[in-house]
Design a protein around this motif. Structure first.
Motif, mmCIF file in Angstrom:
data_model
loop_
_atom_site.group_PDB
_atom_site.id
_atom_site.type_symbol
_atom_site.label_atom_id
_atom_site.label_comp_id
_atom_site.label_asym_id
_atom_site.label_seq_id
_atom_site.Cartn_x
_atom_site.Cartn_y
_atom_site.Cartn_z
ATOM 1 N N VAL A 12 0.857 -1.196 0.000
ATOM 2 C CA VAL A 12 0.000 0.000 0.000
ATOM 3 C C VAL A 12 0.885 1.236 0.000
ATOM 4 C CG1 VAL A 12 -1.782 1.289 1.237
ATOM 5 C CG2 VAL A 12 -1.804 -1.230 1.277
ATOM 6 N N ASP A 13 0.577 2.156 -0.910
ATOM 7 C CA ASP A 13 1.297 3.423 -1.037
ATOM 8 C C ASP A 13 0.285 4.559 -0.831
ATOM 9 O OD1 ASP A 13 3.965 4.647 -2.199
ATOM 10 O OD2 ASP A 13 2.298 5.721 -3.147
ATOM 11 N N LEU A 14 0.764 5.673 -0.324
ATOM 12 C CA LEU A 14 -0.103 6.822 -0.104
ATOM 13 C C LEU A 14 -0.862 7.211 -1.372
ATOM 14 C CD1 LEU A 14 -1.000 8.905 2.024
ATOM 15 C CD2 LEU A 14 0.902 10.347 1.265
ATOM 16 N N THR A 15 -0.222 7.047 -2.535
ATOM 17 C CA THR A 15 -0.863 7.420 -3.802
ATOM 18 C C THR A 15 -1.994 6.477 -4.195
ATOM 19 O OG1 THR A 15 0.727 6.156 -5.126
ATOM 20 C CG2 THR A 15 1.274 8.466 -4.649
ATOM 21 N N ASN A 16 -2.126 5.344 -3.513
ATOM 22 C CA ASN A 16 -3.216 4.398 -3.801
ATOM 23 C C ASN A 16 -4.536 4.813 -3.166
ATOM 24 O OD1 ASN A 16 -0.920 1.702 -3.070
ATOM 25 N ND2 ASN A 16 -1.349 2.583 -5.074
ATOM 26 N N HIS B 155 -7.872 0.021 1.306
ATOM 27 C CA HIS B 155 -6.699 0.395 2.086
ATOM 28 C C HIS B 155 -6.915 1.752 2.759
ATOM 29 C CE1 HIS B 155 -5.201 -2.937 -0.161
ATOM 30 N NE2 HIS B 155 -5.343 -2.290 -1.306
ATOM 31 N N SER B 156 -6.102 2.029 3.778
ATOM 32 C CA SER B 156 -6.241 3.280 4.524
ATOM 33 C C SER B 156 -4.867 3.805 4.921
ATOM 34 C CB SER B 156 -7.096 3.055 5.770
ATOM 35 O OG SER B 156 -6.483 2.107 6.620
ATOM 36 N N ALA B 157 -4.836 5.005 5.445
ATOM 37 C CA ALA B 157 -3.573 5.639 5.819
ATOM 38 C C ALA B 157 -2.791 4.795 6.817
ATOM 39 C CB ALA B 157 -3.824 7.038 6.384
ATOM 40 N N ASP B 158 -3.488 4.094 7.697
ATOM 41 C CA ASP B 158 -2.762 3.299 8.687
ATOM 42 C C ASP B 158 -2.218 1.982 8.129
ATOM 43 O OD1 ASP B 158 -5.404 2.385 8.537
ATOM 44 O OD2 ASP B 158 -5.418 1.678 10.606
ATOM 45 N N LYS C 176 -0.518 -5.236 0.291
ATOM 46 C CA LYS C 176 -1.931 -4.987 -0.001
ATOM 47 C C LYS C 176 -2.824 -6.123 0.481
ATOM 48 C CE LYS C 176 -1.563 -1.740 -3.793
ATOM 49 N NZ LYS C 176 -1.853 -1.483 -5.216
ATOM 50 N N VAL C 177 -2.337 -7.356 0.395
ATOM 51 C CA VAL C 177 -3.183 -8.468 0.821
ATOM 52 C C VAL C 177 -3.381 -8.484 2.334
ATOM 53 C CG1 VAL C 177 -2.753 -9.897 -1.210
ATOM 54 C CG2 VAL C 177 -1.253 -10.113 0.790
#
Length: 176
Positions: free
Chosen positions: A63-67, A74-77, A83-84
């Motif tokens: 997970v990346d902030l740009t996602n 997904h979330s900021a935390d 990702k899974v």
């Protein structure tokens, strides 16, 4: 179904098109989702909410902030997590009764064959043609229904291939 499941899925059960038998089939289903990004996110959330018993979700990315503006699973935390794993956390929040199997890998070869063969339904939510064609080949070989989705910018497409029929068209028939 136990009492918690009867209550949780009561709105489905009240629908004559689903009923108890249909909800039990949903609970017994195993769905393979390939890709936990912009398409895989809402798909996984709705399937978990609906009560799909086993959701296998495969993705090798983190997970990346740009996602976050488009990958709602997904979330900021969870930035920096696979990702899974982020998906497993979110889906268990939605439905703690669901069996979520995270596969932090790019499915290919024997692993692709194994997971497609075990699935009742395969959802192609990936972002590249090589993987799409590999998924299609495995679904054709194992006669598994395939839902293929794609999105780029403001355009999207979805196709359903019921490969249980021997004369069914497949993804390769549409996009050789």
């Amino acid at each position: 179904m136990n009492d918690d499941q009867l209550l949780r899925y009561s709105r489905h059960i009240l629908l004559p098109e689903i009923g108890v038998e249909g909800q039990e089939a949903i609970l017994g289903a195993r769905v393979l989702i390939i890709g936990a990004g912009g398409l895989g996110s809402p798909v996984a959330m709705y399937l978990s909410s609906a009560g799909v018993g086993t959701i296998v979700i495969a993705d090798d990315d983190t997970v990346d902030l740009t996602n976050l503006q488009r990958q709602i699973l997904h979330s900021a935390d969870t930035v920096g997590l696979p990702k899974v794993e982020s998906a497993r956390i979110s889906l268990h929040r939605i439905n703690p009764l669901a069996n979520i199997i995270p596969l932090q890998m790019r499915l290919e070869g024997a692993a692709m064959e194994q997971h497609v063969a075990a699935a009742d339904l395969v959802l192609d939510c990936c972002d590249n043609f090589a993987t799409r064609h590999a998924i299609n080949r495995a679904c054709v070989k194992h006669r598994k229904p395939l839902v293929s989705g794609a999105a780029i910018r403001f355009d999207g497409q979805v196709s359903v291939f019921d490969l249980r029929a021997p004369d069914a068209a497949c993804y390769h028939c549409l996009f050789p």
